[in-house]
Design an enzyme around this catalytic site. Structure first.
Site, PDB file in Angstrom:
ATOM      1  N   GLU A   1      -0.908  -8.345   5.452  1.00 48.89           N
ATOM      2  CA  GLU A   1      -0.619  -8.494   6.888  1.00 48.89           C
ATOM      3  C   GLU A   1      -1.883  -8.364   7.745  1.00 48.89           C
ATOM      4  O   GLU A   1      -1.851  -8.627   8.943  1.00 48.89           O
ATOM      5  CB  GLU A   1       0.446  -7.457   7.316  1.00 48.89           C
ATOM      6  CG  GLU A   1      -0.031  -6.031   7.518  1.00 48.89           C
ATOM      7  CD  GLU A   1      -0.296  -5.272   6.213  1.00 48.89           C
ATOM      8  OE1 GLU A   1      -0.224  -5.875   5.124  1.00 48.89           O
ATOM      9  OE2 GLU A   1      -0.618  -4.070   6.294  1.00 48.89           O
TER      10      GLU A   1
ATOM     11  N   HIS B   1      -3.270  -5.148   1.683  1.00 45.73           N
ATOM     12  CA  HIS B   1      -2.636  -5.402   2.985  1.00 45.73           C
ATOM     13  C   HIS B   1      -2.664  -6.882   3.395  1.00 45.73           C
ATOM     14  O   HIS B   1      -3.479  -7.265   4.239  1.00 45.73           O
ATOM     15  CB  HIS B   1      -3.382  -4.613   4.068  1.00 45.73           C
ATOM     16  CG  HIS B   1      -3.146  -3.151   4.040  1.00 45.73           C
ATOM     17  ND1 HIS B   1      -2.170  -2.530   4.786  1.00 45.73           N
ATOM     18  CD2 HIS B   1      -3.773  -2.170   3.356  1.00 45.73           C
ATOM     19  CE1 HIS B   1      -2.197  -1.235   4.560  1.00 45.73           C
ATOM     20  NE2 HIS B   1      -3.164  -0.981   3.701  1.00 45.73           N
TER      21      HIS B   1
ATOM     22  N   CYS C   1       0.832  -1.207   0.000  1.00 43.36           N
ATOM     23  CA  CYS C   1       0.000   0.000   0.000  1.00 43.36           C
ATOM     24  C   CYS C   1       0.872   1.266   0.000  1.00 43.36           C
ATOM     25  O   CYS C   1       1.557   1.509  -0.988  1.00 43.36           O
ATOM     26  CB  CYS C   1      -0.978  -0.045   1.164  1.00 43.36           C
ATOM     27  SG  CYS C   1      -2.407   0.998   0.878  1.00 43.36           S
TER      28      CYS C   1
HETATM   29  N1  GLN Z   1      -3.549   6.476   0.940  1.00 44.59           N
HETATM   30  C1  GLN Z   1      -2.351   6.165   1.643  1.00 44.59           C
HETATM   31  C2  GLN Z   1      -1.155   6.906   1.066  1.00 44.59           C
HETATM   32  O1  GLN Z   1      -0.984   6.979  -0.113  1.00 44.59           O
HETATM   33  C3  GLN Z   1      -2.037   4.684   1.630  1.00 44.59           C
HETATM   34  C4  GLN Z   1      -3.033   3.942   2.443  1.00 44.59           C
HETATM   35  C5  GLN Z   1      -2.502   2.667   3.021  1.00 44.59           C
HETATM   36  O2  GLN Z   1      -1.299   2.430   3.096  1.00 44.59           O
HETATM   37  N2  GLN Z   1      -3.412   1.865   3.526  1.00 44.59           N
HETATM   38  O3  GLN Z   1      -0.375   7.368   1.824  1.00 44.59           O
END
Ligand code: GLN
Length: 204
Positions: free
Chosen positions: A182, A180, A79
């Protein structure tokens, strides 16, 4: 014993550490450049990519992380971590590592309330799956997630949503997931990464 670090500046690093422990790995939390010494692999967790990038700059981690990634250290960004790995972040240039030849759109699916879950077909995970896991879809949790808008030539697409949006990819020693793993009980992605660590991809 493989030494896996988890970047522990902000975000879901505790969950990654817990999953690795379940797999019998004793991970270490990385907060300062000295914590990077001797690692065999590094996970960059989800969270808020601008915050993680700024903290990594403040703690003088950015340059060292770039160097290690270029030298072949296996790195996995989930992410926000994926955004930090990307060469290009659409519409912005916050501090990031720029290691992986992908372009990422942050918050590609909208606001936090538009977070969603999807069951993805990911054939690459069969490499680490048990007999009963083979072919099983991966339950992916997307929280204000980024998407991959472009992949370079050496990048293997590992997973896409039904509408074709790319959400997981690999380029040699670099692994990126928009979701995610995890936060689920399914440890296949962590095992896939440990496999990368153990497969001699690390030229560092
Ligand atoms: N929207 C977040 C970002 O770009 C990422 C969200 C996440 O890691 N769950 O910083």
């Amino acid at each position: 014993m493989r030494r896996i670090g988890v970047l522990a500046l902000q975000g879901s690093f505790i969950e990654h550490i817990a999953t690795l422990k379940r797999l019998g790995v004793e991970p270490s939390a990385v907060k300062l450049p000295k914590d990077l010494v001797g690692l065999d692999g590094l996970i960059i967790p989800g969270g808020e990519s601008t915050t993680i990038g700024k903290l990594a700059t403040t703690y003088k981690l950015i340059e060292e992380l770039k160097r290690l990634g270029e030298d072949g250290l296996p790195m996995w960004g989930t992410c926000a971590g994926m955004t930090l790995l990307a060469r290009e972040i659409e519409g912005a240039t916050p501090p990031h590592l720029g290691l992986m030849d992908i372009a990422v759109e942050r918050n590609a699916f909208g606001w936090q309330v538009e977070s969603f879950e999807a069951d993805l077909v990911i054939p690459a995970l069969d490499r680490v799956g048990s007999e009963e896991e083979k072919g099983k879809r991966f339950h992916a949790i997307f929280i204000r997630a980024p998407s991959i808008k472009r992949v370079g030539e050496g990048v293997e697409v590992l997973a896409a949503l039904d509408e074709g949006i790319i959400v997981a990819a690999r380029q040699g020693n670099l692994l990126a997931t928009a979701f995610h793993p995890e936060l689920t009980e399914d440890t296949r992605f962590h095992r896939y990464f440990l496999n990368m660590v153990g497969s001699g991809q690390n030229a560092a």
